[in-house]
Design an enzyme around this catalytic site. Sequence first.
Site, PDB file in Angstrom:
ATOM      1  N   LYS A 137      -7.331  37.730  36.420  1.00 11.47           N
ATOM      2  CA  LYS A 137      -7.126  37.654  37.668  1.00 11.47           C
ATOM      3  C   LYS A 137      -7.120  38.991  38.352  1.00 11.47           C
ATOM      4  CE  LYS A 137      -2.861  38.300  35.058  1.00 11.47           C
ATOM      5  NZ  LYS A 137      -2.343  37.889  34.026  1.00 11.47           N
ATOM      6  N   GLY A 179       8.974  38.721  24.126  1.00  5.01           N
ATOM      7  CA  GLY A 179       7.483  38.687  24.000  1.00  5.01           C
ATOM      8  C   GLY A 179       7.077  38.400  25.530  1.00  5.01           C
ATOM      9  N   LYS A 208      -2.823  37.489  42.181  1.00  3.98           N
ATOM     10  CA  LYS A 208      -2.924  36.014  42.249  1.00  3.98           C
ATOM     11  C   LYS A 208      -2.904  35.631  43.427  1.00  3.98           C
ATOM     12  CE  LYS A 208      -0.747  35.627  37.462  1.00  3.98           C
ATOM     13  NZ  LYS A 208       0.443  35.807  36.596  1.00  3.98           N
TER      14      LYS A 208
HETATM   15  N1  HSE Z   1       1.882  38.730  32.792  1.00  2.00           N
HETATM   16  C1  HSE Z   1       1.869  37.371  33.477  1.00  2.00           C
HETATM   17  C2  HSE Z   1       3.247  36.818  33.683  1.00  2.00           C
HETATM   18  C3  HSE Z   1       1.224  36.312  32.604  1.00  2.00           C
HETATM   19  O1  HSE Z   1       4.144  37.534  33.319  1.00  2.00           O
HETATM   20  O2  HSE Z   1       3.311  35.804  34.476  1.00  2.00           O
HETATM   21  C4  HSE Z   1      -0.113  35.840  32.915  1.00  2.00           C
HETATM   22  O3  HSE Z   1      -0.591  35.989  34.430  1.00  2.00           O
END
Ligand code: HSE
Length: 438
Positions: free
Chosen positions: A106, A188, A206
């Site tokens: 993205k 995680g 996004k």
């Molecule tokens: N780091 C992003 C989130 C994951 O926490 O939504 C993938 O886009």
Amino acid sequence: MKDEIGIGIVGFGTVGSGAATILFRNAELIARRVGSSLRVKRIVDRDVTSDRGLALPEGVLGTDLQALMQDASIDIVVELVGGCEVAKRIMLDAIDAGKHVVTANKALLATHGEEVFAAAHRAGVDVGFEASVGGGIPIIQSLTGGLAANRCVSLVGILNGTSNYILTRMKCEGQDFQEALAHAQAAGYAEADPAFDIEGVDAAHKLAIMVSLAYGTPVTMQDIYTEGIQRLTALDIRYASELGMTVKLLGVAKHHGESIEARVHPTMIDSTAPLARVDGVYNAIHVVGDAVGDVMLYGQGAGSLPTGSAVVSDVMDIARNVRQGVRGRVPPTSFHMDCRTPVRIRPMEAVTARYYLRCMVPDQPGVLSRIAGILGDHAIGIASVLQQARREGQTVPVVIMTHRASERAVQTALRTINGLASLVSEPVTLIRVEDQEP
Ligand code: HSE
């Protein structure tokens, strides 16, 4: 008709291994759906020794990116290395080599998407990026296909799982931001450097991709007002609950005829709204189309198999085109490349909303009326006020909910209030309230 379509994967991390697992595990099902076999010919990564829990055929995993690019049996290159510069080079090299490309990246698309799409258009190859927004949620295919008959009235989404997990813990466990972030890292979800997640940048990437598809306009990251969750306190989350509201990091886009609002910031929404009930690392996107009305998409916004599912759906879509000998059937920009019209993005100061304002004030007669006076001077109406019990000698929080007001007026009023040490002991906390929720 091609009986076999060759796939090359660059990047064998979380998403790469998820996509490869699906391509091997569901190979027979996928072949029946596409009509041709999808064969993973090469996977390239710097690390060829770590166990990804997947037994690959001999010779598939290697480090030679050039060999993958020059392999004539590879029709589709899947870029899953992350970052921008190297990923962009891989995409452009694959396009130059006449290969179709799929990515989950993205950040790359939000910042260099126009360049990648133009190169693909010139080369006559397809670009898939379903996994770039909402992980496994099929929002890109919804915007380019299922909802394509609609004028998009609005898009409102929880687009970052890490920040949603943190906000859920702050609300449900009463944790403060740092404690909830530590939990997200231990589980995680958040990266060791979680800046893009908590500062709203990931959600803005996004939103930029969705806005560009929904409205047929190029969007830059500078167009999108972006504010993260890092300054939210447990106190504000508690007050929100008392007011029957929930705080979410939302990406909001709204169509206003000549212009579009596009912004990412912590937002209070009614606790009964569907988006308020999206907890933990889940994502959800609420689209309003002029014909279809409300549509909600909900699912896992990250993770190996959910994101791998979106990657493989793109691979299958392109494989169907390859099989039929067609390309460019659905432009990556959703609108035909020659039919896009730049639409003005409204500056944040022209946006209007209701506001939650928390002022830490000395508990003295006249303070509240002075604050109300300053708000009134800027045509900001007060809808309600909440004041905590008196604490001798201390400042007390006063929470003001405003009527709808312009961002410009609110920011100007707050500059005046924040400048008066006799009125507030710290800058006023502001949270915007979104009341267009279903
Ligand atoms: N780091 C992003 C989130 C994951 O926490 O939504 C993938 O886009």
